[in-house]
Design an enzyme around this catalytic site. Structure first.
Site, PDB file in Angstrom:
ATOM      1  N   ALA A 114      -9.006 -24.399 -40.124  1.00  0.00           N
ATOM      2  CA  ALA A 114      -8.576 -24.220 -41.511  1.00  0.00           C
ATOM      3  C   ALA A 114      -7.131 -23.770 -41.605  1.00  0.00           C
ATOM      4  O   ALA A 114      -6.390 -24.195 -42.508  1.00  0.00           O
ATOM      5  CB  ALA A 114      -9.489 -23.218 -42.209  1.00  0.00           C
ATOM      6  N   ASP A 115      -6.697 -22.903 -40.690  1.00  0.00           N
ATOM      7  CA  ASP A 115      -5.312 -22.425 -40.744  1.00  0.00           C
ATOM      8  C   ASP A 115      -4.333 -23.570 -40.531  1.00  0.00           C
ATOM      9  O   ASP A 115      -3.302 -23.664 -41.210  1.00  0.00           O
ATOM     10  CB  ASP A 115      -5.090 -21.308 -39.721  1.00  0.00           C
ATOM     11  CG  ASP A 115      -5.471 -21.704 -38.303  1.00  0.00           C
ATOM     12  OD1 ASP A 115      -6.250 -22.666 -38.113  1.00  0.00           O
ATOM     13  OD2 ASP A 115      -5.005 -21.027 -37.354  1.00  0.00           O
TER      14      ASP A 115
END
Length: 263
Positions: A114-115
């Site tokens: 996600a980052d």
């Protein structure tokens, strides 16, 4: 207001955003706490509600909470925080209304963290064109993004602190030192600590510059290089490879994603 949380392996970054007339958000405050998967929603609330009070914000002003996490054990506690203390159901980056809306052109799209996805989203939105994003965190991630916003792949290297920890942990006599930029650009150290700092720091710069140079050749078009992450500023004066240093790129990606989800 929007409350965003980026759960990384080392820190959780919370950010408060105020809505704008065009549907976007302006950053108002940002706070950081060490990542601990055992930290409960109640513990988050004790810390966070005090910070909101200092900022002059009432809890009922928080109308939306979005989070991204690379630590799955933390997800439930953030959901408890959102539901119990703010009365809202949080959005999770990459899922449901907050699903990624760009092409993930790699062999295993579901494996994209996600980052990294937030960096891709935010970098394309802010800078456009062909891009290389370098995120300096626990690990150092290199991302290739084409001019359409599609993710084309990248690479992952141990973060500089991980490299130093491995060097110290696997040797009997080398001392623990703090990572910092060396005072000179000489790569010939006169004592053990300087030699360690030179090897880790300048070795890391050489690795980074080498990977970026090879990525640019493969991309085949001019690509702007964006540096982000907590350690990005450490290298800013040591290399001319960066076109922009944008430490808040990941958390800004959450605000952009929240705006897309509301559209």
């Amino acid at each position: 207001m929007l409350l965003a949380a980026d759960v990384g392996n080392t820190n959780v970054v919370f950010a408060l955003f105020e809505p704008e007339s065009d549907g976007g958000y302006t950053s108002r405050a940002r706070w950081r706490i060490a990542t601990d998967p055992r930290r409960t929603g109640d513990e988050y609330a004790v810390w966070l509600l005090q910070l909101l009070t200092i900022e002059g914000v009432e809890r009922d002003e928080i109308k939306q909470l979005i989070y991204a996490s690379v630590v799955p054990r933390a997800d439930h506690n953030l959901t408890v925080l959102a539901q119990k203390y703010f009365g809202i159901t949080p959005l999770k980056a990459g899922e449901g209304r907050a699903a990624w809306q760009f092409e993930i052109d790699v062999d295993q799209p579901s494996s994209l963290g996600a980052d990294r996805a937030l960096n891709i989203l935010a970098a394309h939105k802010k800078y456009g064109g062909d891009l290389i994003v370098i995120d300096f965190g626990t690990a150092t991630k290199f991302e290739a993004i084409d001019f359409t916003g599609a993710y084309k792949g990248g690479s992952i290297a141990p973060g500089i602190n991980l490299s130093l920890d491995a060097l110290v942990g696997k040797t009997a006599k080398l001392p623990r030192i703090a990572i910092r930029a060396p005072e000179s650009k000489s790569v010939i150290g006169r004592n053990t600590e300087d030699q360690m700092l030179i090897g880790v720091f300048w070795g890391y710069v050489a690795m980074m510059e080498g990977i970026v140079a090879r990525m640019k050749v493969e991309i085949g078009r001019p690509a702007k290089v964006i540096a982000t992450g907590g350690l990005a500023i450490l290298f800013d004066d040591a290399t001319d490879v960066f076109d922009e240093v944008d430490p808040g790129l990941t958390i800004e990606g959450l605000a952009i994603l929240a705006q897309q989800a509301a559209a």
